[in-house]
Design an enzyme around this catalytic site. Sequence first.
Site, short mmCIF file in Angstrom:
data_model
loop_
_atom_site.label_atom_id
_atom_site.label_comp_id
_atom_site.label_asym_id
_atom_site.label_seq_id
_atom_site.Cartn_x
_atom_site.Cartn_y
_atom_site.Cartn_z
N SER A 148 0.83 -1.20 0.00
CA SER A 148 0.00 0.00 0.00
C SER A 148 0.87 1.25 0.00
O SER A 148 1.62 1.50 -0.95
CB SER A 148 -0.97 -0.05 1.19
OG SER A 148 -1.98 0.91 1.04
N ASP A 224 -10.07 -5.56 -3.45
CA ASP A 224 -9.51 -4.50 -2.61
C ASP A 224 -10.38 -3.25 -2.73
O ASP A 224 -10.54 -2.69 -3.81
CB ASP A 224 -8.08 -4.20 -3.10
CG ASP A 224 -7.31 -3.27 -2.19
OD1 ASP A 224 -7.92 -2.35 -1.61
OD2 ASP A 224 -6.08 -3.45 -2.08
N HIS A 257 -7.31 -6.07 0.79
CA HIS A 257 -6.14 -5.24 1.08
C HIS A 257 -5.39 -5.71 2.33
O HIS A 257 -4.41 -5.09 2.73
CB HIS A 257 -6.61 -3.79 1.29
CG HIS A 257 -5.53 -2.75 1.14
ND1 HIS A 257 -4.92 -2.46 -0.06
CD2 HIS A 257 -4.96 -1.92 2.06
CE1 HIS A 257 -4.04 -1.50 0.12
NE2 HIS A 257 -4.03 -1.16 1.38
#
Length: 279
Positions: A148, A224, A257
């Site tokens: 991320s 995600d 995620h």
Amino acid sequence: MTLETVSTNKSFGGVQGVYRHRSAQTGTEMTFSVFVPGHAPGARLPVLWYLSGLTCTHANVTEKGEFRAACAEHGVIFVAPDTSPRGDDVPDDEAYDFGKGAGFYVDATQEPWAKNFRMRSYIEQELAELVAANFPVDMDRQGITGHSMGGHGALTIGLRNAGRFRSVSAFSPIVSPLSCPWGDKALTGYIGSDRANWREYDACALIEDGARLPDLLVDQGTADGFLEEQLRTDLLAQASEKAGQPATIRMQEGYDHSYYFISTFMAEHVAWHAERLKA
């Protein structure tokens, strides 16, 4: 620099340690973790840096990343820094996506952030020197990965320092802070409103401006919730194709995620890096 050992545990025949030191770059105490596989006396091992995402510390991947078995198998040291400076005197923001836990791997130029939020120099210079001085690493064999915000860090640090890193990968990276709300907020706050100054912190812009890597691996979950607005994996695919940058971008069906996703593919990433670090 004095290095304090916070904890050590034997794991997969190696040692998982957590360490603390006083950082000249951030002006704070910084904590990071290192896994050193079992190895022959005097051996120097390749090192894989892992940069974490928003709200995380070194502990998230250390406890949930499931990297140690693969690192032990391939003989790779794994280093996980924190995501920002911390402490009572460090400025902060009430939102999760700015301030503590959200350093974005930049060197801030705007007040009140400029004094402490120097995560780019901390990762690229200070922590690298500290690790080289205290652990059996071969600094000629370095790889970098992240998740991320940390995927953004891995891509941009790798692209800016292509001669240093033999391998670069990412999980669910923010590929273009110039093109998403997280990036707009963070880079405006840390770097200022001149978007030309943001390009060195944007993987797609760096590729457009001529930065290249030998290869690139990205895994991104299709489920995600941040994919369409914040992560924009499509932009990295477009930039790589246009520039002729080799890139394997895998859209993993149904994954989100979380560390359930990261841990599923972590061993593959470690093996991918090991192949290139040992070539």
